[in-house]
Design a protein around this motif. Structure first.
Motif, PDB file in Angstrom:
ATOM      1  N   SER A 281       0.830  -1.171  -0.064  1.00 24.83           N
ATOM      2  CA  SER A 281       0.127   0.105  -0.009  1.00 24.83           C
ATOM      3  C   SER A 281       0.826   1.324  -0.115  1.00 24.83           C
ATOM      4  O   SER A 281       0.573   2.296  -0.586  1.00 24.83           O
ATOM      5  CB  SER A 281      -0.947   0.045   1.279  1.00 24.83           C
ATOM      6  N   ASP A 282       1.837   1.231   0.915  1.00 23.83           N
ATOM      7  CA  ASP A 282       2.937   2.185   0.712  1.00 23.83           C
ATOM      8  C   ASP A 282       3.501   2.543  -0.701  1.00 23.83           C
ATOM      9  O   ASP A 282       3.534   3.611  -0.827  1.00 23.83           O
ATOM     10  CB  ASP A 282       3.866   2.135   1.835  1.00 23.83           C
ATOM     11  N   PHE A 283       3.891   1.582  -1.206  1.00 20.24           N
ATOM     12  CA  PHE A 283       4.618   1.441  -2.546  1.00 20.24           C
ATOM     13  C   PHE A 283       3.544   2.053  -3.428  1.00 20.24           C
ATOM     14  O   PHE A 283       3.980   2.884  -4.427  1.00 20.24           O
ATOM     15  CB  PHE A 283       4.878   0.122  -2.820  1.00 20.24           C
ATOM     16  N   MET A 284       2.332   1.620  -3.274  1.00 18.55           N
ATOM     17  CA  MET A 284       1.366   2.236  -4.262  1.00 18.55           C
ATOM     18  C   MET A 284       0.965   3.579  -4.291  1.00 18.55           C
ATOM     19  O   MET A 284       0.761   4.545  -5.221  1.00 18.55           O
ATOM     20  CB  MET A 284       0.054   1.144  -4.281  1.00 18.55           C
ATOM     21  N   SER A 285       0.772   4.078  -2.900  1.00 19.10           N
ATOM     22  CA  SER A 285       0.323   5.510  -2.773  1.00 19.10           C
ATOM     23  C   SER A 285       0.994   6.364  -2.001  1.00 19.10           C
ATOM     24  O   SER A 285       0.789   7.536  -2.026  1.00 19.10           O
ATOM     25  CB  SER A 285      -1.054   5.336  -1.586  1.00 19.10           C
ATOM     26  N   THR A 286       2.312   5.988  -1.757  1.00 22.18           N
ATOM     27  CA  THR A 286       3.231   7.069  -0.928  1.00 22.18           C
ATOM     28  C   THR A 286       4.572   7.052  -1.703  1.00 22.18           C
ATOM     29  O   THR A 286       4.990   6.018  -2.537  1.00 22.18           O
ATOM     30  CB  THR A 286       3.360   6.989   0.515  1.00 22.18           C
TER      31      THR A 286
END
Length: 485
Positions: A281-286
């Motif tokens: 999720s972090d890789f995708m959104s931040t």
């Protein structure tokens, strides 16, 4: 006769069990759904289960995939050709025979009711006839008490009724026969019923035992289901667009449950910084990440993260390095003897892709080419701790003609190119040292694939496609011998 699809109710619970097993499936990994799944225990299965038996019709066939087009986990089970229980055919025949007898019994009961009703009328009529005959004899004996006209009329009526007497006798005999037939059918029904109870109870116990054990057997095969033959690649799912045209990204297939850290490496040479993202999720959104500096720059895009260490090819060498993220030190380095490097035997797209490291259900692999094998692909199984070659295979496929390659269950799959229309067209099976040409479409959405690796935990292909990080769901075909269940 076609192999029947497994329709018994245990499939529902088995599907739930298989859903729980695939903890890190592609949908949950990329946030396509919110299903929480349980990770498989005990590491990875023996890849020997990927070997197809000589007669698949005598085995269980399974098509498994991380997801279908609607994001649901898929596992289709096809039963062996033989019946579940050896006595199923006889049980079915007995059941059909019993149904016929039961239908016959119902018809006989209706006939018996009608016969008894008619018989009562016949008996009453017989009594009347015999009484009439007695009176007629009395009339004949006593002419004084009779009028000639009445006598004549009664005699005429008696002449008409007399032939009915033998008919009535036959009717009574038929009624007795119907009653006897009814008793015989009742006896037959009882015998068949008892036989059905005995045979049915025996088969039910056997079937019930098999059904009770099916989940446990399939649960034991769940590990084996991680292995199989590639039969399909899903549409690409773009996770992110970042970095240059070339690079690699990955997750750790041996990471514990809930660990979805992502590692990201931009470029194919003269770079030594690896980004670690806390989650998918972090890789995708931040853009929040931790940076790891490697002691040497890497070469190509064939790096892998395995058990919290990164394995990479040292730039301009045939040295493989194992770098431990926990200690930030090199835990092992090893020369890959005779392996080409520095664009000697690269993939078709170039980029110093001479040595490609891979991970599948069986462990760590290296794919490269040598002068001794005339520039054709060599597959080496590596010990992940020592980096020593456990065993190697020489293929007949030129490395420079391959677009990209990846390992699944001990089989190397090779694409026919890296740009434009792409497909997987060559497979080398290390378990049998044989190869075959196949035709599996691979949608090349952004027209330049410079990295393609399989992750056995996610059952997905990770790709770097022209500055885009992409995932592909895969479908594997499994054949499990009945003796394995």
């Amino acid at each position: 006769m076609s192999v029947p699809l497994l329709k018994i109710g245990v499939v529902l619970s088995t599907m739930a069990m298989i859903t729980n097993w695939m903890s890190q499936t592609l949908p949950s990994l990329v946030g396509l759904n919110t299903t929480k799944l349980t990770a498989a225990q005990g590491g990875y299965p023996d890849r020997s289960t990927g070997v197809l038996p000589a007669n698949p019709e005598e085995s269980w066939q399974v098509y498994s995939s991380a997801q279908d087009s609607e994001g649901r986990c898929v596992c289709t089970v096809v039963a062996p050709q033989q019946t579940m229980c050896s006595r199923d055919a006889r049980t079915k025949q007995l059941r059909q025979l019993l149904e016929k007898v039961q239908n016959m019994t119902q018809s006989i009961q209706v006939l018996d009711q009608r016969t008894q009703r008619d018989l009562q009328y016949v008996v009453k009529m017989e009594d009347q006839l015999r009484g009439l005959e007695t009176k007629f004899k009395q009339v004949e004996e006593n002419h004084k008490q009779n009028i000639a006209k009445q006598y004549k009329a009664i005699k005429t009526k008696m002449a008409e009724l007399r032939p009915l007497i033998p008919v009535l006798e036959e009717y009574k005999a038929d009624a007795k026969l119907v009653l006897q037939f009814k008793e015989e059918v009742q006896n037959l029904t009882g015998v068949l019923g008892e036989l059905q109870r005995e045979l049915g109870a025996y088969d039910y116990d056997e079937l019930h035992s098999r059904v009770n054990n099916l989940e446990e057997r399939l649960r034991a095969c769940v590990q084996k289901l991680a292995c199989g033959k590639l039969v399909g690649i899903g549409e690409p799912i773009t996770i992110k667009a970042s970095g240059s045209r070339f690079g690699s990204w990955m997750t750790d297939p041996l990471a514990p449950e809930g660990d979805t850290r992502v590692w990201y490496m931009d470029g194919y040479h003269n770079n030594r910084f690896v980004r670690e993202y806390r989650s998918m999720s972090d890789f995708m959104s931040t853009d929040n990440f931790t940076s790891h500096r490697l002691p040497h720059p890497w070469s190509g895009t064939g790096q892998v993260v395995y058990n919290n260490s990164i394995y990479f090819n040292k730039f301009q060498s045939h040295v493989i390095i194992k770098f431990d993220f926990r200690t930030s030190t090199i835990s092992k380095s090893q020369r890959l003897d005779n392996a080409g490097f520095s664009n000697s035997y690269h993939y078709a797209w170039g980029g110093h892709s001479d040595i490609d490291l891979m991970v599948d259900e069986g462990g760590l692999w290296a794919v490269y080419a040598t002068n001794q094998n005339a520039g054709n692909i060599v597959i080496a199984k590596l010990n992940p701790a020592t980096l020593q070659i456990v065993r190697s295979w020489n293929t007949n496929h030129p490395k420079r003609s391959a677009g990209e390659a990846f390992m699944i269950c001990g089989t190397l799959y090779v694409t026919n190119g890296y740009s434009g229309g792409t497909k997987v067209y060559y497979a080398y099976h290390t378990n049998s040292s044989t190869y075959e040409y196949i035709d599996i479409a691979l949608q090349n959405k952004y027209s330049h694939i410079s990295m393609l690796d399989y992750n056995p935990r996610d059952r997905a292909l990770y790709a770097w496609n022209n500055g885009h990080q992409v995932l592909y769901n895969v479908t594997l075909f499994h054949v499990i011998g009945s003796e394995e269940l």
